[in-house]
Scaffold this motif. Structure first.
Motif, mmCIF file in Angstrom:
data_model
loop_
_atom_site.group_PDB
_atom_site.id
_atom_site.type_symbol
_atom_site.label_atom_id
_atom_site.label_comp_id
_atom_site.label_asym_id
_atom_site.label_seq_id
_atom_site.Cartn_x
_atom_site.Cartn_y
_atom_site.Cartn_z
ATOM 1 N N ARG A 63 -7.601 11.265 -4.092
ATOM 2 C CA ARG A 63 -6.145 11.153 -4.220
ATOM 3 C C ARG A 63 -5.718 9.897 -3.455
ATOM 4 O O ARG A 63 -6.346 9.526 -2.474
ATOM 5 N N GLN A 64 -4.637 9.251 -3.914
ATOM 6 C CA GLN A 64 -4.151 8.078 -3.197
ATOM 7 C C GLN A 64 -2.635 8.074 -3.189
ATOM 8 O O GLN A 64 -1.994 8.244 -4.231
ATOM 9 N N ALA A 65 -2.070 7.883 -1.993
ATOM 10 C CA ALA A 65 -0.629 7.722 -1.825
ATOM 11 C C ALA A 65 -0.350 6.250 -1.546
ATOM 12 O O ALA A 65 -1.036 5.619 -0.733
ATOM 13 N N VAL A 66 0.652 5.711 -2.230
ATOM 14 C CA VAL A 66 1.014 4.302 -2.086
ATOM 15 C C VAL A 66 2.501 4.221 -1.785
ATOM 16 O O VAL A 66 3.322 4.809 -2.497
ATOM 17 N N MET A 67 2.839 3.487 -0.715
ATOM 18 C CA MET A 67 4.233 3.212 -0.376
ATOM 19 C C MET A 67 4.406 1.699 -0.328
ATOM 20 O O MET A 67 3.710 1.017 0.423
ATOM 21 N N LEU A 68 5.295 1.169 -1.160
ATOM 22 C CA LEU A 68 5.543 -0.270 -1.177
ATOM 23 C C LEU A 68 7.011 -0.540 -0.901
ATOM 24 O O LEU A 68 7.897 0.163 -1.395
ATOM 25 N N ALA A 76 7.054 -12.010 -0.720
ATOM 26 C CA ALA A 76 6.251 -11.123 0.120
ATOM 27 C C ALA A 76 6.697 -9.675 -0.041
ATOM 28 O O ALA A 76 7.885 -9.376 -0.194
ATOM 29 N N PHE A 77 5.737 -8.781 -0.037
ATOM 30 C CA PHE A 77 6.032 -7.350 0.038
ATOM 31 C C PHE A 77 5.059 -6.724 1.024
ATOM 32 O O PHE A 77 4.071 -7.338 1.427
ATOM 33 N N ARG A 78 5.354 -5.533 1.442
ATOM 34 C CA ARG A 78 4.441 -4.841 2.347
ATOM 35 C C ARG A 78 4.323 -3.386 1.938
ATOM 36 O O ARG A 78 5.153 -2.865 1.186
ATOM 37 N N GLY A 79 3.280 -2.741 2.443
ATOM 38 C CA GLY A 79 3.066 -1.373 2.027
ATOM 39 C C GLY A 79 2.025 -0.655 2.852
ATOM 40 O O GLY A 79 1.425 -1.214 3.783
ATOM 41 N N THR A 80 1.844 0.596 2.509
ATOM 42 C CA THR A 80 0.797 1.415 3.106
ATOM 43 C C THR A 80 0.098 2.191 1.996
ATOM 44 O O THR A 80 0.687 2.472 0.950
ATOM 45 N N VAL A 81 -1.158 2.510 2.227
ATOM 46 C CA VAL A 81 -1.869 3.447 1.356
ATOM 47 C C VAL A 81 -2.576 4.473 2.225
ATOM 48 O O VAL A 81 -3.002 4.191 3.355
ATOM 49 N N ILE A 192 -7.988 9.276 -10.478
ATOM 50 C CA ILE A 192 -7.457 10.204 -9.470
ATOM 51 C C ILE A 192 -5.935 10.277 -9.596
ATOM 52 O O ILE A 192 -5.300 9.409 -10.190
ATOM 53 N N PRO A 193 -5.318 11.318 -8.995
ATOM 54 C CA PRO A 193 -3.858 11.352 -8.921
ATOM 55 C C PRO A 193 -3.335 10.304 -7.927
ATOM 56 O O PRO A 193 -3.958 10.048 -6.891
ATOM 57 N N PHE A 194 -2.192 9.711 -8.258
ATOM 58 C CA PHE A 194 -1.508 8.777 -7.363
ATOM 59 C C PHE A 194 -0.133 9.329 -7.026
ATOM 60 O O PHE A 194 0.545 9.916 -7.878
ATOM 61 N N GLU A 195 0.268 9.139 -5.778
ATOM 62 C CA GLU A 195 1.625 9.460 -5.347
ATOM 63 C C GLU A 195 2.271 8.157 -4.908
ATOM 64 O O GLU A 195 1.910 7.579 -3.894
ATOM 65 N N LEU A 196 3.239 7.698 -5.690
ATOM 66 C CA LEU A 196 3.848 6.402 -5.456
ATOM 67 C C LEU A 196 5.254 6.568 -4.902
ATOM 68 O O LEU A 196 6.019 7.414 -5.357
ATOM 69 N N ALA A 197 5.581 5.735 -3.916
ATOM 70 C CA ALA A 197 6.941 5.640 -3.387
ATOM 71 C C ALA A 197 7.299 4.164 -3.295
ATOM 72 O O ALA A 197 6.480 3.332 -2.895
ATOM 73 N N LEU A 198 8.523 3.832 -3.681
ATOM 74 C CA LEU A 198 9.004 2.452 -3.637
ATOM 75 C C LEU A 198 10.275 2.392 -2.803
ATOM 76 O O LEU A 198 11.219 3.168 -3.028
ATOM 77 N N ARG A 199 10.283 1.491 -1.837
ATOM 78 C CA ARG A 199 11.476 1.254 -1.020
ATOM 79 C C ARG A 199 12.119 -0.021 -1.533
ATOM 80 O O ARG A 199 11.540 -1.102 -1.435
#
Length: 907
Positions: A63-68, A76-81, A192-199
């Protein structure tokens, strides 16, 4: 920071981060993991061996969670996984894909403990994460914080476009570009499942593969949009879009009545009417064929602003270039609408083929693209029978065969051993040849069993990955025979079979067809004639004995074979060697078989069967088996009526290039072409008329182009100039579907005054469609001075090179008179032009030399592009095919010129 080899980074730890994107309302910082103070241990150094093309398959993400945090106005952008992992053994180093990303912090979470971790970039697209102590076996989570780049005027990774002063950010991850957005296992096998969040900034909307789960605004003027978890996906199908999109509600569709929406750039909702109207019905047609509902929770279809082209099948968020998806009512054309519908059918077919079931690796890409092309033809033919979708399949087959005649052509199922092989796999072989081979085997197995086999394959592997062997197993089980060995002869070797057919009518025995097969090789090919390439060819013929018609089929398994026509009541008057145009082979009728077929059977043939004969005539002309008179006589008999036949006939004539002839023979060529196409062209005229059939409208561009430009018809050229001047004064003076043919024809003999009028019009153009028309016309000027001025537009600061270069450069390369100057300009400004194009599209520049037909320019192409080809993904193959095309043209010119000149002297 990038490193070319292991020794350069051992012991280094990247602790410095990049600045956050500049914005008027700055967001609070993302949470930071504590960076480690020292380098990797000696044991870690020992095991830091970079993987090859593929990551270690034993390490499995689950599983992977992505926050951008993304502002389209900023690069430029930043994020976490957070990547949940299953480790098979104690692990000292974890390898992931990551390109142009700067890791600012990382750590492993093991149960309740956090293990400090060092992160280092390796080469172009790898990241290695080294824990201070081994982690695993079992479940662990890797947390990574990073920054990246959303480039403008790009078309892959995360990229940005501006339209009417508004900025948008979008993604294109196929094939290997998710690694530019976030650290990941960027291979199709990892699904795999992804959980994405965008700010995102206030005022921007955010969309992704799944519906929104939560939307929360903060005091800093930003909004965090969290999406529902995806079903299992490979990274290349993850997608998002951010910006001031308008949302057009297209209702609900399909068995589950999923919501359908069109996402369009601000202010362009009215242009999405056609897309909104056709998407639901196409989805329902596909559900009927597959026998299962659309497998995702929603269907958004996004029009990407700027110069994006094509489309991409992301589940829940299909993306299109805006010019393909949107059409303003006053400027829209039937061709744009039809192209969108056909492309949408392809992308929606992917929701099952490619999305629900994904190929395990890129060598089975055909399980995506061949199937989507093949099924799109079928679905559109059922949905809009008047569009003759079956003929589009045959047209696509012919185009694929011309690519497949090259010795340097790849197999449908080509082994993937380098990154360049992945990029090379997206070509006419995978799409067009694959679709044609599927159509042939569908006919061989039977339409209903084939459909049941496909459904069984999808049912067994739903939500997972699969291989060609899995597909063969499902199809063989339903068919009751092993289809793999026969099918594989077309998948796993390149080339087109050439089947020779000779009718024999022995006394006292049924008529029979003596069959031989070998690889089709055009004149000048470096292929070895006697090489032992044979196919298991499903072959069906039609024949006529008086008023009675018959049909017979066989499987030609060796170099020779025979087909007895046991049902024939006498010696056939004619034989068509490719019934229903289903076979993927060129056919050559021995003796007078072709003349008899054209004279006695032509009227009984379907349009598809006539079309395949014209394809064969073009091929047999190209390998010297058919002389010019025979080929052009067949064109005159069969190339009339249906628009597809007219286009194919023009293709046969155009394959006898102007380069083949001396200057003194050019007027003879023009007179012949006017005689073949001129009367019909003049009767139609340049301008569409109310009440015309679809077929007439489709025929017009081909007929007018051949007569006015190749045929140099003076009256038509004068009419085109008059209409063009009217159009420059009033854009409504021409129906949109007629403007390109008119403007191109006027440009071919245009003077400086017309050239200046068109340049002025470009500066004042209000729409991308209008600029497209004008750049196309500016690429058609043949006067050397004016042609040079058009080329210089590609470098003008106010011009988007992505918009101007293809129509101007390619327009000039296609014409012998402007070709040398255009290629010299390309070489002179190559680096500048390459920098102004999307980096992942610039490989096609290596193909520009393929228009030449002489030894001197071939050498120029080889000398200039040879040292540069390795710098492009798939560059060596692209250059090899370019040079092979030049070699074939040179050989065909020398071989065909005498017969062509003898034929044309009569005109």
């Amino acid at each position: 920071m990038r490193f070319g080899h292991l020794g350069a980074f051992i012991g280094l730890v990247l602790l410095a981060g990049c600045a956050s994107p500049t914005a008027t309302a700055q967001p609070p910082p993302l949470p930071r993991a504590t960076p480690a103070p020292t380098g990797p241990s000696e044991e870690a150094q020992r095991v830091l061996t970079p993987p090859g093309l593929r990551l270690d398959p034993r390490v499995r993400p689950t599983r992977q969670a992505v926050m951008l945090e993304l502002d389209p106005r900023q690069e430029a952008f930043r994020g976490t996984v957070d990547i949940e992992l299953s480790l098979p053994e104690p692990t000292h180093a974890l390898w992931l894909h990551g390109e142009e990303l700067t890791v600012t912090a990382s750590a492993f979470q093991v149960a309740q403990a956090r293990v400090p971790t060092d992160a280092m970039p390796v080469g172009e697209d790898l990241l290695v994460f080294v824990p201070r102590e081994p982690v695993g076996p079992g479940s662990v989570t890797l947390h990574v914080e990073f920054t990246g780049h959303a480039r403008d005027k790009e078309d892959s990774g995360v990229f940005r476009e501006q339209e009417d002063g508004r900025w948008y950010a979008m993604t294109q991850f196929q094939a290997t570009y998710a690694r530019r957005a976030f650290p990941s296992f960027d291979e199709p096998t990892f699904k795999i499942p992804f959980e994405l969040a965008l700010r995102v900034r206030g005022g921007d909307e955010a969309f992704s593969n799944t519906p929104v789960r939560e939307r929360r605004a903060d005091a800093e003027g930003w909004t965090t949009v969290r999406f529902q978890p995806t079903p299992p996906l490979p990274t290349y199908l993850v997608a998002f879009a951010v910006g001031p999109f308008d949302v057009v509600d297209a209702g609900r569709a399909g068995q589950r009545q999923v919501p359908v929406r069109m996402l369009v750039p601000h202010g362009r909702s009215a242009e999405a009417r056609w897309a909104a109207d056709v998407t639901g019905p196409l989805l329902q047609e596909l559900e009927t064929w597959f026998g299962t509902p659309y497998p995702y929770a929603k269907l958004d279809v996004a029009a990407l602003p700027g110069q994006q082209g094509g489309a991409m099948e992301h589940p829940g968020l299909v993306t299109f270039g805006a010019q393909l998806m949107l059409g303003a009512e006053a400027q829209d054309t039937p061709w744009r609408q039809r192209t969108f519908a056909e492309t949408q059918a392809h992308e929606l077919a992917h929701q099952w083929f490619g999305n629900l079931v994904t190929p395990d690796w890129w060598d089975d890409l055909w399980l995506n693209e061949s199937f989507a092309d093949w099924l799109a033809f079928k679905v559109v033919a059922r949905w809009r029978p008047e569009w003759s979708g079956e003929l589009r399949r045959v047209e696509s087959r012919g185009s694929a065969m011309r690519a497949d005649q090259l010795v340097s052509a790849r197999c449908i199922r080509q082994p993937i051993t380098t990154p360049g092989d992945i990029h090379s796999a997206f070509d006419a072989i995978t799409y067009g040849k694959g679709a044609a081979v599927l159509a042939m085997f569908e006919a061989w197995v039977g339409e209903e069993p084939f459909q049941r086999g496909v459904r069984a394959y999808l049912s067994e592997h739903a939500r997972g990955t699969a291989t060609t062997a899995d597909f063969f197993h499902a199809l063989s089980t339903v068919a009751g025979r092993d289809v793999g060995p026969t099918f594989s002869t077309f998948l796993d070797q390149p080339g087109v079979p050439l089947v020779t057919v000779e009718l024999q009518c022995p006394r006292g025995a049924p008529p029979r067809l003596a069959l031989e097969q070998r690889r089709y090789l055009p004149l000048g090919s470096k292929g070895v004639e006697g090489a032992a390439l044979t196919w298991r060819v499903p072959l069906c013929v039609r024949y006529g004995v008086g008023a009675t018609e018959g049909r017979a089929c066989t499987l030609l398994e060796g170099a020779t074979g025979a087909l007895e026509l046991t049902e024939a009541k006498g010696c056939p008057d004619w034989v068509h060697p490719n019934a229903d145009a289903r076979g993927y082979y060129h056919a050559m009728l021995r003796g007078d078989g072709l003349e008899k077929l054209a004279a006695r059977g032509g009227a009984r043939l379907s349009v598809a069967e006539r079309l395949v004969l014209l394809d064969d005539a073009r091929a047999l002309l190209g390998n010297g088996e058919l002389d010019v008179g025979q080929a052009l006589g067949l064109v005159a008999r069969l190339g009339t009526g249906d628009a597809t036949l007219v286009s194919s006939a023009a293709g046969v004539v155009d394959s006898l290039r102007a380069d083949f002839l001396s200057a003194a023979m050019q007027p003879h060529r023009a007179r012949f072409v006017r005689g073949l196409f001129g009367a019909r062209a003049r009767a139609l005229g340049f301008v569409s008329k109310p009440g015309e059939s679809e077929d007439v409208r489709q025929s017009r561009p081909t007929l007018l182009w051949m007569a006015a430009n190749v045929g140099a018809d003076p009256a038509l050229r004068a009419e085109a100039r008059r209409l063009t001047l009217r159009w420059l004064e009033d854009r409504s003076a021409l129906p949109p579907q007629d403007a390109d043919t008119v403007l191109l024809t006027a440009a071919a003999t245009g003077d400086a005054a017309l050239h200046q009028r068109m340049r002025d019009a470009v500066r004042g153009a209000s729409t991308a469609h209008e600029r497209e028309l004008l750049f196309l016309a500016l690429g058609g000027f043949r006067d050397a001075t004016l042609a040079r001025a058009s080329l210089e537009l590609m470098l003008a600061p106010e011009v988007d090179t992505r918009e101007a270069l293809p129509p101007i450069l390619l327009g000039q390369l296609t014409e012998p008179t402007t070709r040398p100057q255009a290629f010299a300009f390309l070489r002179e400004h190559f680096d500048t032009l390459r920098e102004r194009l999307p980096r992942d599209l610039s490989t096609w520049l290596l193909t520009t030399g393929g228009f030449f037909c002489d030894v001197a320019h071939r050498q120029q192409v080889a000398d200039f592009f040879g040292p540069r080809a390795p710098d492009f993904a798939g560059g060596e193959r692209a250059l090899a095919q370019t040079l092979e095309r030049v070699d074939l043209c040179i050989a065909q010119r020398e071989a065909l010129r005498p017969g062509l000149e003898r034929f044309l002297t009569r005109h």
